[in-house]
Design an enzyme around this catalytic site. Structure first.
Site: not given
Ligand code: GNR
Ligand code: NI
Length: 167
Positions: A46, A51, A91-92, A133-134, A137
């Site tokens: 995601g 980001q 998270c990236l 999670h997204e 952000h």
């Molecule tokens: O790559 C991602 N893996 C992930 C694993 C579990 C819950 C959420 C994520 S999102 C993350 C990519 C990212 O940073 N998205 O904002």
């Molecule tokens: Ni993230």
């Protein structure tokens, strides 16, 4: 194909609030395309526009291993949330950190797609965790904010050290 630079925590721009998209035009479609390229290259499941320093309510998600189930969510709204589930998240923007986060197990979301058409869908498990999670952000929240102050401080110290060593 354009791979965009991803902001790294701690960076104040990760805490900006994204604005609603008024219309899905060519500029938004280009952003979605570039975000998908960036997510697949990373690789991640995601990516939120925040980001890549584009502060608009745009998310791309693909939890498939085959990278052929891309979802673009423009102006996502959470309609329902129920249950609880712990998911090991990464998270990236916080490379190398994986921690359990408790979120809703089941969600119902409304958003526009890349054509500007309305879509409503339900999600469970990893997809539900990823969407939440997204969406965090987009309101300037990074998953480490769910962890203890001590863990956050350790993560910040480690990432700052990595950054110094990379220079
Ligand atoms: O790559 C991602 N893996 C992930 C694993 C579990 C819950 C959420 C994520 S999102 C993350 C990519 C990212 O940073 N998205 O904002
Ligand atoms: Ni993230």
């Amino acid at each position: 194909m354009a791979i965009l630079p991803i902001l790294r925590y701690p960076d104040a721009r990760l805490h900006k609030t994204a604005a609603r998209v008024t219309r899905v035009d060519e500029k938004i479609r280009k952003l979605i395309k570039d975000m998908a390229d960036t997510m697949y290259a990373a690789p991640g499941i995601g990516l939120a526009a925040t980001q890549v320093d584009a502060h608009l309510r745009v998310i791309v998600i693909d939890i498939s291993e085959t990278h052929d189930q891309l979802h673009a969510l423009v102006n996502p709204e959470l309609l329902e949330a129920s249950g609880e589930a712990d998911c090991e998240e990464g998270c990236l923007s916080v490379p190398g950190v994986y921690e359990k986060v408790r979120r809703a197990q089941h969600i119902k979301v409304r958003a526009w797609d890349a054509q500007g058409a309305g879509q409503t869908f339900e999600a469970d498990g990893l997809l539900a965790a990823c969407i939440q999670h997204e969406m965090d952000h987009l309101v300037g929240k990074v998953f480490v904010e769910y962890l203890s102050r001590l863990k956050q401080q350790r993560i910040i110290a480690r990432l700052k050290k990595q950054l110094r060593q990379a220079m």
